[in-house]
Design a protein around this motif. Structure first.
Motif, PDB file in Angstrom:
ATOM      1  N   LEU A 190       0.829  -1.200   0.000  1.00  0.00           N
ATOM      2  CA  LEU A 190       0.000   0.000   0.000  1.00  0.00           C
ATOM      3  C   LEU A 190       0.869   1.257   0.000  1.00  0.00           C
ATOM      4  CD1 LEU A 190      -2.814   1.135   0.029  1.00  0.00           C
ATOM      5  CD2 LEU A 190      -2.893   0.823   2.507  1.00  0.00           C
ATOM      6  N   ALA A 191       1.934   1.257   0.799  1.00  0.00           N
ATOM      7  CA  ALA A 191       2.821   2.423   0.843  1.00  0.00           C
ATOM      8  C   ALA A 191       3.547   2.622  -0.483  1.00  0.00           C
ATOM      9  CB  ALA A 191       3.824   2.274   1.989  1.00  0.00           C
ATOM     10  N   LEU A 192       3.986   1.537  -1.120  1.00  0.00           N
ATOM     11  CA  LEU A 192       4.661   1.651  -2.413  1.00  0.00           C
ATOM     12  C   LEU A 192       3.709   2.157  -3.496  1.00  0.00           C
ATOM     13  CD1 LEU A 192       7.052  -1.422  -2.824  1.00  0.00           C
ATOM     14  CD2 LEU A 192       7.641   0.992  -3.067  1.00  0.00           C
ATOM     15  N   THR A 193       2.464   1.689  -3.452  1.00  0.00           N
ATOM     16  CA  THR A 193       1.474   2.168  -4.419  1.00  0.00           C
ATOM     17  C   THR A 193       1.273   3.673  -4.276  1.00  0.00           C
ATOM     18  OG1 THR A 193       0.333   0.023  -4.351  1.00  0.00           O
ATOM     19  CG2 THR A 193      -0.897   1.890  -5.245  1.00  0.00           C
ATOM     20  N   ARG A 194       1.166   4.123  -3.049  1.00  0.00           N
ATOM     21  CA  ARG A 194       0.992   5.559  -2.818  1.00  0.00           C
ATOM     22  C   ARG A 194       2.222   6.350  -3.253  1.00  0.00           C
ATOM     23  NH1 ARG A 194      -1.617   4.458   3.160  1.00  0.00           N
ATOM     24  NH2 ARG A 194      -3.795   4.198   2.474  1.00  0.00           N
ATOM     25  N   LEU A 195       3.403   5.786  -3.002  1.00  0.00           N
ATOM     26  CA  LEU A 195       4.638   6.462  -3.403  1.00  0.00           C
ATOM     27  C   LEU A 195       4.697   6.657  -4.914  1.00  0.00           C
ATOM     28  CD1 LEU A 195       7.536   7.507  -3.022  1.00  0.00           C
ATOM     29  CD2 LEU A 195       8.305   5.118  -3.029  1.00  0.00           C
ATOM     30  N   LEU A 196       4.449   5.592  -5.659  1.00  0.00           N
ATOM     31  CA  LEU A 196       4.515   5.691  -7.110  1.00  0.00           C
ATOM     32  C   LEU A 196       3.428   6.626  -7.650  1.00  0.00           C
ATOM     33  CD1 LEU A 196       5.240   1.944  -7.907  1.00  0.00           C
ATOM     34  CD2 LEU A 196       6.805   3.867  -8.275  1.00  0.00           C
ATOM     35  N   HIS A 197       2.241   6.517  -7.085  1.00  0.00           N
ATOM     36  CA  HIS A 197       1.145   7.391  -7.499  1.00  0.00           C
ATOM     37  C   HIS A 197       1.526   8.857  -7.271  1.00  0.00           C
ATOM     38  CE1 HIS A 197      -2.701   9.333  -7.761  1.00  0.00           C
ATOM     39  NE2 HIS A 197      -3.387   8.202  -7.887  1.00  0.00           N
ATOM     40  N   GLU A 198       2.036   9.160  -6.089  1.00  0.00           N
ATOM     41  CA  GLU A 198       2.376  10.550  -5.751  1.00  0.00           C
ATOM     42  C   GLU A 198       3.525  11.078  -6.592  1.00  0.00           C
ATOM     43  OE1 GLU A 198       3.210  10.424  -1.597  1.00  0.00           O
ATOM     44  OE2 GLU A 198       1.132   9.963  -1.027  1.00  0.00           O
TER      45      GLU A 198
END
Length: 371
Positions: free
Chosen positions: A46-54
């Motif tokens: 979940l944190a990696l998904t948010r990182l890439l999205h941001e």
């Protein structure tokens, strides 16, 4: 886990007025090989998904991305590996880094007027579905913690008695309302609604301040509450445990650490113990310490002196031991976690370090899922 946890940051500039972000590449490479020891793939994913999205959104709009053209490739590969371990299909990205993302949005007509909005929508379409699925799984696991939690509904805490113990009666059997009919002035009663993330020290201080009509801000109320709780402890080992916990978490870890509540009454059995010919039906009326943690666990911590397993002549008593373990079983079946310390441990020079390690591991295990 937050996107920032994948970076090592350091101050830069003449006065350290700026911060430089450097992706923790060894951490990302470790994630490609397998799960971390202290983080689940779910929270990492979940944190990696948010990182890439941001970061891709930032690159495609006003800038400010934290990764560079090379490091973002490592993050994408780690993200793919984590999601595959979770049984999820990773996003199919039509680019491999920031440069190829730039070429992609130009080919797709996402330049010029309205380009920023189009690129935001593009990133949401690529990363949003993975984020939504991961958040749904996280919420399902969080709710599963509640379903496995203790039976019954939290109503109040009666604790920290000083002097003669309180006499408690069931005033309303339908609503399970209790009343302290004697020695109420010697104990504390927390009757606020239990917050969803457990009972923290700051919430206890707020309750104490309202009870005594004093300001909740500052340290005076916290010190008063600590002193009152400490006064309820009449054994050296219990005092060491309480002092060690509060010293470690009261300041350095902040006020949102779970409160360690001493001398909590489980129930009262004032009659069968005094009636000739009757066997006490409730062997343990009071627990030494209670933690109500963010995952809605109720954790009992007991410090066992010799009276837990020996009679008044200091001879080993199988009966006392059997009563203790039988009560432990009953509490565990009701959903409580129980941890015991032997009184002898508190005579050893390494007890503070041992307690620090225990509480660090305990609070990490019982944190709110996804944090």
């Amino acid at each position: 886990m937050d996107p920032e946890d994948f970076f090592n940051s350091r101050p830069t500039g003449w006065l350290g007025e700026h911060w430089a972000w450097a992706l923790d590449v060894p951490l990302l490479e470790e994630l490609r090989r397998g799960p971390l020891t202290d983080r689940t793939d779910l929270e990492v994913g979940l944190a990696l998904t948010r990182l890439l999205h941001e970061d891709f959104t930032a690159y495609g709009t006003g800038g400010g991305e934290r990764m560079n053209n090379d490091s973002v490739v490592v993050a994408i590969k780690a993200h793919r590996a984590v999601l595959e371990r979770l049984g999820l299909e990773p996003p199919r990205l039509p680019f491999r880094n920031f440069s190829s993302f730039y070429d992609y949005w130009r080919r797709q007509g996402m330049s010029g007027g309205g380009g920023w909005a189009a690129r935001r929508e593009c990133m949401e379409g690529l990363f949003g579905p993975s984020r939504d699925v991961l958040e749904e799984i996280e919420e399902a696991e969080y709710e599963a913690q509640f379903r496995k939690s203790t039976t019954g509904r939290f109503k109040n805490l009666i604790f920290a008695a000083v002097g003669p113990k309180p006499k408690i009666v069931l005033r309303d059997a339908v609503n399970n309302d209790v009343e302290i009919v004697e020695n109420a002035e010697n104990c504390l009663v927390f009757d606020h609604q239990l917050p969803p993330n457990g009972l923290t020290w700051s919430q206890m201080v707020t309750w104490w301040a309202e009870l005594h009509q004093v300001p909740a801000v500052g340290i005076d109320s916290a010190h008063q509450l600590y002193a009152r709780l400490f006064a309820s402890l009449d054994s050296g080992p219990e005092q060491i445990l309480f002092r060690t916990y509060c010293s470690r978490y009261g300041h350095a870890q902040g006020p949102d650490t779970p409160a360690l509540i001493p001398q909590v009454y489980l129930h009262s059995d004032p009659y069968t113990r005094r009636t000739p010919g009757h066997t006490p039906t409730l062997p343990r009326q009071r627990m030494d310490f209670l933690l109500l943690t963010p995952d809605r666990s109720r954790i009992v911590i007991e410090v066992d002196g010799i009276h837990h397993y020996a009679d008044s002549q200091r001879n080993a008593s199988p009966r006392l031991y059997a009563e203790m373990v039988a009560e432990d079983r009953r509490l565990r079946l009701s959903g409580y976690d129980i941890y015991r310390f032997g009184g002898h441990e508190f005579t050893q020079p390494d007890i503070t370090a041992k307690l620090d390690t225990f509480f660090d591991e305990l609070l990490l295990r019982h944190k709110r899922p996804g944090t």
